[in-house]
Design a protein around this motif. Structure first.
Motif, PDB file in Angstrom:
ATOM      1  N   GLU A  41       0.815  -1.213   0.000  1.00  0.00           N
ATOM      2  CA  GLU A  41       0.000   0.000   0.000  1.00  0.00           C
ATOM      3  C   GLU A  41       0.854   1.271   0.000  1.00  0.00           C
ATOM      4  O   GLU A  41       0.359   2.354  -0.278  1.00  0.00           O
ATOM      5  CB  GLU A  41      -0.973   0.014   1.191  1.00  0.00           C
ATOM      6  N   TYR A  42       2.151   1.123   0.272  1.00  0.00           N
ATOM      7  CA  TYR A  42       3.058   2.272   0.278  1.00  0.00           C
ATOM      8  C   TYR A  42       4.088   2.210  -0.849  1.00  0.00           C
ATOM      9  O   TYR A  42       5.068   2.958  -0.834  1.00  0.00           O
ATOM     10  CB  TYR A  42       3.790   2.359   1.621  1.00  0.00           C
ATOM     11  N   CYS A  43       3.868   1.363  -1.832  1.00  0.00           N
ATOM     12  CA  CYS A  43       4.870   1.171  -2.883  1.00  0.00           C
ATOM     13  C   CYS A  43       5.147   2.436  -3.700  1.00  0.00           C
ATOM     14  O   CYS A  43       6.205   2.556  -4.301  1.00  0.00           O
ATOM     15  CB  CYS A  43       4.496   0.010  -3.802  1.00  0.00           C
ATOM     16  N   ASP A  44       4.232   3.377  -3.695  1.00  0.00           N
ATOM     17  CA  ASP A  44       4.428   4.605  -4.459  1.00  0.00           C
ATOM     18  C   ASP A  44       5.012   5.747  -3.624  1.00  0.00           C
ATOM     19  O   ASP A  44       5.195   6.854  -4.120  1.00  0.00           O
ATOM     20  CB  ASP A  44       3.122   5.052  -5.103  1.00  0.00           C
ATOM     21  N   VAL A  45       5.323   5.483  -2.360  1.00  0.00           N
ATOM     22  CA  VAL A  45       5.875   6.512  -1.478  1.00  0.00           C
ATOM     23  C   VAL A  45       7.395   6.551  -1.641  1.00  0.00           C
ATOM     24  O   VAL A  45       8.065   5.529  -1.536  1.00  0.00           O
ATOM     25  CB  VAL A  45       5.513   6.237  -0.002  1.00  0.00           C
ATOM     26  N   LEU A  46       7.917   7.733  -1.908  1.00  0.00           N
ATOM     27  CA  LEU A  46       9.372   7.898  -2.001  1.00  0.00           C
ATOM     28  C   LEU A  46       9.982   8.287  -0.664  1.00  0.00           C
ATOM     29  O   LEU A  46      10.979   7.718  -0.237  1.00  0.00           O
ATOM     30  CB  LEU A  46       9.724   8.944  -3.056  1.00  0.00           C
ATOM     31  N   ILE A  47       9.348   9.274  -0.009  1.00  0.00           N
ATOM     32  CA  ILE A  47       9.821   9.744   1.285  1.00  0.00           C
ATOM     33  C   ILE A  47       8.640   9.723   2.244  1.00  0.00           C
ATOM     34  O   ILE A  47       7.608  10.330   1.993  1.00  0.00           O
ATOM     35  CB  ILE A  47      10.406  11.172   1.184  1.00  0.00           C
ATOM     36  N   PHE A  48       8.814   8.999   3.360  1.00  0.00           N
ATOM     37  CA  PHE A  48       7.728   8.818   4.311  1.00  0.00           C
ATOM     38  C   PHE A  48       7.570  10.009   5.243  1.00  0.00           C
ATOM     39  O   PHE A  48       8.546  10.661   5.616  1.00  0.00           O
ATOM     40  CB  PHE A  48       7.967   7.566   5.167  1.00  0.00           C
ATOM     41  N   ASP A  49       6.327  10.251   5.614  1.00  0.00           N
ATOM     42  CA  ASP A  49       6.030  11.148   6.722  1.00  0.00           C
ATOM     43  C   ASP A  49       6.238  10.361   8.011  1.00  0.00           C
ATOM     44  O   ASP A  49       6.333   9.126   7.997  1.00  0.00           O
ATOM     45  CB  ASP A  49       4.569  11.623   6.657  1.00  0.00           C
ATOM     46  N   ALA A  50       6.267  11.047   9.117  1.00  0.00           N
ATOM     47  CA  ALA A  50       6.392  10.382  10.412  1.00  0.00           C
ATOM     48  C   ALA A  50       5.098   9.655  10.753  1.00  0.00           C
ATOM     49  O   ALA A  50       4.008  10.084  10.387  1.00  0.00           O
ATOM     50  CB  ALA A  50       6.720  11.408  11.489  1.00  0.00           C
ATOM     51  N   GLY A  51       5.226   8.509  11.435  1.00  0.00           N
ATOM     52  CA  GLY A  51       4.067   7.818  11.975  1.00  0.00           C
ATOM     53  C   GLY A  51       3.436   6.755  11.103  1.00  0.00           C
ATOM     54  O   GLY A  51       2.363   6.260  11.435  1.00  0.00           O
ATOM     55  N   VAL A  52       4.072   6.364  10.002  1.00  0.00           N
ATOM     56  CA  VAL A  52       3.532   5.311   9.138  1.00  0.00           C
ATOM     57  C   VAL A  52       3.992   3.957   9.685  1.00  0.00           C
ATOM     58  O   VAL A  52       5.177   3.743   9.944  1.00  0.00           O
ATOM     59  CB  VAL A  52       4.001   5.492   7.680  1.00  0.00           C
ATOM     60  N   HIS A  53       3.055   3.036   9.858  1.00  0.00           N
ATOM     61  CA  HIS A  53       3.375   1.700  10.375  1.00  0.00           C
ATOM     62  C   HIS A  53       3.776   0.790   9.216  1.00  0.00           C
ATOM     63  O   HIS A  53       3.012   0.599   8.280  1.00  0.00           O
ATOM     64  CB  HIS A  53       2.169   1.107  11.106  1.00  0.00           C
ATOM     65  N   LEU A  54       4.973   0.216   9.313  1.00  0.00           N
ATOM     66  CA  LEU A  54       5.478  -0.708   8.300  1.00  0.00           C
ATOM     67  C   LEU A  54       5.856  -2.026   8.944  1.00  0.00           C
ATOM     68  O   LEU A  54       6.189  -2.081  10.136  1.00  0.00           O
ATOM     69  CB  LEU A  54       6.724  -0.128   7.605  1.00  0.00           C
ATOM     70  N   GLN A  55       5.823  -3.080   8.140  1.00  0.00           N
ATOM     71  CA  GLN A  55       6.303  -4.392   8.545  1.00  0.00           C
ATOM     72  C   GLN A  55       7.647  -4.619   7.843  1.00  0.00           C
ATOM     73  O   GLN A  55       7.708  -4.681   6.626  1.00  0.00           O
ATOM     74  CB  GLN A  55       5.321  -5.486   8.126  1.00  0.00           C
ATOM     75  N   ILE A  56       8.716  -4.738   8.620  1.00  0.00           N
ATOM     76  CA  ILE A  56      10.039  -5.028   8.065  1.00  0.00           C
ATOM     77  C   ILE A  56      10.252  -6.532   8.216  1.00  0.00           C
ATOM     78  O   ILE A  56      10.307  -7.048   9.336  1.00  0.00           O
ATOM     79  CB  ILE A  56      11.150  -4.267   8.823  1.00  0.00           C
TER      80      ILE A  56
END
Length: 75
Positions: A42-57
């Protein structure tokens, strides 16, 4: 061989995070960013993240360095 996912780290972005920087921190290799992107499509089009985005590494099994890499690129 594709690395096997053995778990996940919940990560909350800070302003300015990028997939390649996250991969460098997690795997010591920016090119591994594709594994993080695949787990967070769902974030594949994001180049630079804003603060507070939850990701699974994804936590990957041992990554073998190919013998075809030049010596200065091996661990």
């Amino acid at each position: 061989m594709t690395p096997k996912i053995v778990g996940y780290i919940d990560y909350i972005t800070v302003q300015g995070d990028m997939f390649d920087n996250l991969a460098l921190a997690a795997y010591n290799e920016e090119k591994m960013a594709t594994h993080i992107i695949k787990e967070n499509p769902e974030y594949c089009d994001v180049l630079i993240f804003d603060a507070g985005v939850h990701l699974q590494i994804p936590i990957l099994d041992i990554i073998e360095t190919p013998n075809t890499l030049p010596p200065w690129r091996r661990n």
